[in-house]
Enzyme design. Sequence first.
Site, short mmCIF file in Angstrom:
data_model
loop_
_atom_site.label_atom_id
_atom_site.label_comp_id
_atom_site.label_asym_id
_atom_site.label_seq_id
_atom_site.Cartn_x
_atom_site.Cartn_y
_atom_site.Cartn_z
CG ASP A 299 -8.88 51.63 46.78
OD1 ASP A 299 -9.93 52.12 46.32
OD2 ASP A 299 -7.87 51.43 46.09
CG HIS A 300 -14.85 51.47 47.05
ND1 HIS A 300 -15.30 52.67 46.54
CD2 HIS A 300 -15.40 51.37 48.28
CE1 HIS A 300 -16.09 53.26 47.41
NE2 HIS A 300 -16.17 52.48 48.48
CE1 TYR A 473 -8.39 51.33 38.50
CE2 TYR A 473 -10.53 51.93 37.64
CZ TYR A 473 -9.40 51.15 37.58
OH TYR A 473 -9.27 50.19 36.60
CG HIS A 474 -13.40 54.80 44.34
ND1 HIS A 474 -14.52 53.98 44.20
CD2 HIS A 474 -13.32 55.50 43.17
CE1 HIS A 474 -15.09 54.19 43.02
NE2 HIS A 474 -14.37 55.11 42.38
N PRO A 475 -8.96 55.37 46.53
CG PRO A 475 -6.76 55.95 45.94
CD PRO A 475 -8.08 55.57 45.34
#
Length: 577
Positions: A299-300, A473-475
Amino acid sequence: MEFDYVIVGGGSGGATLASRLSEDPGVTVCLIEAGGDGRGILVRAPAATVAMLPGRPPINNYAYKTVPQPGLGGRSGYQPRGRGLGGSSAINAMLYVRGHRDDYDDWARAGCEGWSFDEVLPYFKRAEGNERGESALHGAGGPLQVSEQQSPRPITEDFIRAAAECGIPRNDDFNGAEQEGAGLYQVTQFHGGTKNGERCSAAAAYLHPVMHARPNLTVLTGAQALRVVLDGKRATGVEVRRGGSTEVIRAHREVALCGGAFNSPQLLMLSGIGDPAELGRHGIAVRHALPGVGQNLQDHTDFILAYTSKDIDLFGIGVKAGLKLTKAIFEWRKSGKGLVATPFAEGGAFIKSSPELRRPDLQLHFVIAITDDHARKLHMGFGFSCHVCVLRPKGRGDVRLNDANPLSVPRIDPRFLSDAEDMALLLQGVKKMREILRAPALEKYRHREVYTSDAHTDEELTQHIRSRADTIYHPVGTCKMGVDAMAVVDPKLRVHGIENLRVVDASVMPTLIGGNTNAPTIMIAERAADWMRGPITFDRAVLDARAPATSPAPSALLEAAVGAALSPAPAAARSGM
């Protein structure tokens, strides 16, 4: 309840896949979604994401939490995920970003045949209906509406000038020939017509126009998938709880899981597919040993700097801000423009921590409001903020089960900042972001630096990062694609060792791409649809008459309050557009 294809999850992957598969009238498709229909006013009005994101109360949002994170000082992170048709594309900032071309070439080099940039570009273009028109790198005829922002704030242009003052060139297309630079984001938003200025979620693009018009497509909302039904090593359907009863929906051809990086591995494990040790801990019989399920979570990790401002041409909190927002609602209802049309993160940049790098390794999101703890902490007055994230983190986490109950939430452990290199790079990004925010072009907007005004040394900034960093919010990655021992799906997204079962969502990404993940997820589903359907026969097989289930009426007071303010819907309010 028997179909050719059964799809679990109506988010960016599932909505796209269901629409594309059902283009063939000779097959039947059933899409199962736990949430609602994704048509509410909070989804359609872009700025209303601020009402859904915090998850208090949970509106169109699973509002997951992580286990305590040592890298974040022992805090539990927050993981908002969209619940309803459109999935997270119904609650996100609408930014249209593909990542860097080398990200996809990396996938191909790692054994994912068919996933180089040149091979996935046609699927990006197929999906894209870009306002700028057709070009070598962009599509104009796709269902996903990609547009210029309706009404970007002047401060966002000044942010781009501030970046230039710090040596970062302007870039008017982050999905063009070069990614590096600062500019305005394009957004997944309707441009023109009666929906001008509305969010174009994956459901609005792919599902809503066809779900009642195609007799071979059934969409079930309010339906919770419990497990994949297996006959030996072959998927034959999905067990679903809907309306208080449990039933099995059969699939004659394939089952596709599109629940995202958290829910897809959870459903596999609940079905007995995964690491035998993890399944055994919860008393789940092993149907197929696949140790990579739930592993490889990426994730980011993101950190925010914020400033209060005396400029009222921003999104704020208070009496004056409320009056401005009321006027903005009328403007949006009439024309689709103004503050309600904002994605909040209007501008951004992709930057390199070192000029020797082939591609940017840091991303900025410039926001026309003070963002703090995912909009769960509010600040009176007006302000602006900026995010920075590490694009290709080295740290890896996992998704496991809390128990064997399908209605329980998954156990999410991203292990944020567990790798020292990630922490060092994020610190470098924070310092560069601060340089930009303190540049002359933004001087007239700055009033007071929130939280970090007294942080001067690397040690002090590191302490702030540990105290407030979290996801942007980038899993991805928990059902990774590949050919190695920890891969969950093969390069055609088929679950290793199980017939007629695929995963089609961001969880299949073997490594995190350098950018936002919504557009790549839609591309993945476009690609999968071609593999799954083959040639379209046009042998129409009309299903027995049945009406798609409707979602329960929204019960949250916030939904009703904001809906009353924004309704009637823009489509009904705008004439002659």
